[in-house]
Design a protein around this motif. Sequence first.
Motif, PDB file in Angstrom:
ATOM      1  N   LYS A 235     -21.460  -1.264   9.103  1.00 54.98           N
ATOM      2  CA  LYS A 235     -20.956  -0.229   7.895  1.00 54.98           C
ATOM      3  C   LYS A 235     -20.241  -0.919   7.028  1.00 54.98           C
ATOM      4  O   LYS A 235     -20.013  -0.683   5.856  1.00 54.98           O
ATOM      5  N   TRP A 236     -19.389  -1.875   7.526  1.00 54.69           N
ATOM      6  CA  TRP A 236     -18.511  -2.503   6.641  1.00 54.69           C
ATOM      7  C   TRP A 236     -19.094  -3.545   5.611  1.00 54.69           C
ATOM      8  O   TRP A 236     -18.938  -3.405   4.295  1.00 54.69           O
ATOM      9  N   GLN A 237     -20.398  -4.045   5.871  1.00 60.88           N
ATOM     10  CA  GLN A 237     -21.214  -4.780   5.079  1.00 60.88           C
ATOM     11  C   GLN A 237     -22.087  -3.866   4.020  1.00 60.88           C
ATOM     12  O   GLN A 237     -22.082  -4.319   3.017  1.00 60.88           O
ATOM     13  N   GLU A 238     -22.014  -2.721   4.505  1.00 57.80           N
ATOM     14  CA  GLU A 238     -22.501  -1.633   3.338  1.00 57.80           C
ATOM     15  C   GLU A 238     -21.642  -1.369   2.433  1.00 57.80           C
ATOM     16  O   GLU A 238     -22.053  -0.618   1.192  1.00 57.80           O
ATOM     17  N   PHE A 239     -20.368  -1.710   2.452  1.00 55.67           N
ATOM     18  CA  PHE A 239     -19.517  -1.569   1.358  1.00 55.67           C
ATOM     19  C   PHE A 239     -19.766  -2.634   0.337  1.00 55.67           C
ATOM     20  O   PHE A 239     -19.279  -2.604  -0.980  1.00 55.67           O
ATOM     21  N   VAL A 254      -5.516  -4.875   2.391  1.00 59.82           N
ATOM     22  CA  VAL A 254      -4.223  -5.163   2.925  1.00 59.82           C
ATOM     23  C   VAL A 254      -3.029  -5.282   1.725  1.00 59.82           C
ATOM     24  O   VAL A 254      -2.001  -4.981   1.893  1.00 59.82           O
ATOM     25  N   LEU A 255      -3.719  -5.550   0.552  1.00 55.38           N
ATOM     26  CA  LEU A 255      -2.760  -5.822  -0.542  1.00 55.38           C
ATOM     27  C   LEU A 255      -2.622  -4.289  -1.375  1.00 55.38           C
ATOM     28  O   LEU A 255      -1.739  -4.175  -2.199  1.00 55.38           O
ATOM     29  N   HIS A 256      -3.133  -3.296  -0.764  1.00 62.81           N
ATOM     30  CA  HIS A 256      -2.907  -1.976  -1.427  1.00 62.81           C
ATOM     31  C   HIS A 256      -1.619  -1.436  -1.147  1.00 62.81           C
ATOM     32  O   HIS A 256      -1.003  -0.969  -2.246  1.00 62.81           O
ATOM     33  N   HIS A 257      -0.901  -1.666  -0.043  1.00 58.38           N
ATOM     34  CA  HIS A 257       0.417  -1.156   0.270  1.00 58.38           C
ATOM     35  C   HIS A 257       1.362  -2.368  -0.588  1.00 58.38           C
ATOM     36  O   HIS A 257       1.178  -3.359  -0.708  1.00 58.38           O
ATOM     37  N   ASN A 281     -13.060 -11.990  -8.449  1.00 60.06           N
ATOM     38  CA  ASN A 281     -13.900 -11.484  -9.662  1.00 60.06           C
ATOM     39  C   ASN A 281     -14.216 -10.025  -9.119  1.00 60.06           C
ATOM     40  O   ASN A 281     -15.391  -9.403  -9.397  1.00 60.06           O
ATOM     41  N   SER A 282     -13.443  -9.481  -8.460  1.00 60.33           N
ATOM     42  CA  SER A 282     -13.802  -8.178  -7.858  1.00 60.33           C
ATOM     43  C   SER A 282     -13.313  -6.974  -8.523  1.00 60.33           C
ATOM     44  O   SER A 282     -11.838  -7.162  -9.153  1.00 60.33           O
ATOM     45  N   THR A 283     -13.735  -5.670  -8.742  1.00 56.91           N
ATOM     46  CA  THR A 283     -13.337  -4.874  -9.369  1.00 56.91           C
ATOM     47  C   THR A 283     -12.191  -4.141  -8.340  1.00 56.91           C
ATOM     48  O   THR A 283     -12.152  -4.062  -7.340  1.00 56.91           O
ATOM     49  N   GLU A 284     -11.121  -3.781  -9.267  1.00 60.29           N
ATOM     50  CA  GLU A 284     -10.058  -3.171  -8.481  1.00 60.29           C
ATOM     51  C   GLU A 284     -10.276  -1.974  -7.463  1.00 60.29           C
ATOM     52  O   GLU A 284     -11.206  -1.279  -7.531  1.00 60.29           O
ATOM     53  N   LEU A 285      -9.773  -2.118  -6.301  1.00 56.99           N
ATOM     54  CA  LEU A 285      -9.766  -1.090  -5.330  1.00 56.99           C
ATOM     55  C   LEU A 285      -9.419   0.308  -5.629  1.00 56.99           C
ATOM     56  O   LEU A 285      -8.249   0.508  -6.145  1.00 56.99           O
ATOM     57  N   TYR A 290     -10.297   3.215  -0.677  1.00 57.81           N
ATOM     58  CA  TYR A 290      -9.301   2.821   0.417  1.00 57.81           C
ATOM     59  C   TYR A 290      -9.272   3.914   1.267  1.00 57.81           C
ATOM     60  O   TYR A 290      -9.198   3.837   2.531  1.00 57.81           O
ATOM     61  N   ASN A 291      -9.390   5.221   0.976  1.00 60.23           N
ATOM     62  CA  ASN A 291      -9.275   6.561   1.918  1.00 60.23           C
ATOM     63  C   ASN A 291     -10.712   6.341   2.648  1.00 60.23           C
ATOM     64  O   ASN A 291     -10.598   6.886   3.734  1.00 60.23           O
TER      65      ASN A 291
END
Length: 306
Positions: A235-239, A254-257, A281-285, A290-291
Amino acid sequence: MKKRQLGNSDLYVSEISLGCMSLGTDKEDAKSMIDRALDAGINYLDTADLYDFGKNEQIVGEAIQGRREDLVIGTKVGNNFTPGEESWTWDPSKEHIKSGVKDSLHRLGTDYIDLYQLHGGTIEDPIDKSIEAFEELKSEGYIREYGISSIRPNVIREYVDRSNIVSVMSQYNALDRRPEEEVLDLLHDHNISLLARGPLAKGMLSSKGSGVARQKADNGFLSYSHEEMLDLTKKWQEFSSEERTPTALALQYVLHHPAVASAVFGASSLEQIEDNLTFLNSTELTEQTYNRIQSLTRAVTYDKHR
């Protein structure tokens, strides 16, 4: 590369950083990985005197010659060993900390360490004497700041209450969410940063996570069974999307907090370095993503290492 302040110190570390333990003992290979990380904007390198019994510090020191002033170097102390011998004993004494720093300085080829960390710790340690050693090393100019590398909430609380640590290094990832329960808010409230090691959960949250899980999760992972890990990593790969790779997502989580200063990833190949650099090069979370991650995984508490 964005940087975040380490606690209330003058140190600013890149949001993702290189944990050097897995670089290996081939100097040229290790240097190529370090060079790639630094060229991409990573400025924090994390090592320890115990890694390859001193060899890792030496390799890191040689690789950064000519670039030292641009970097934040972290290493660790607390394990007494004889170079060349594969055994060690835990020693958080003031005497060992103050002598150990000189050995690390010599191996790193530098005259100061930016972040000196106690490599472990128990509640039975002579904590006040350990703190005294770090404070003296700071006043003497051997180190700029100090912290601890520990997952034990009781030890972390003691150092938060009794010392001037600027950081705590603990394992933290979307599968090991234990710091969320007791540690992250505590550190944030005291202006102390978390350095999140193991953000990819042994590679199971990386872009090759499903294959890694089949190899490494025979006995599960923490409270997850083997079957749960296979399902979860699928399922993680599907993200994965054009917005971010699975690896980048793990680092972003992990950088969210706000207590987290840097996600400290390990690497043993240039390919793994490049995979982690997809973070840049990633779009911000988003809060929504996150939820979703939190609903996919589950909170875990510390039932050991108290």
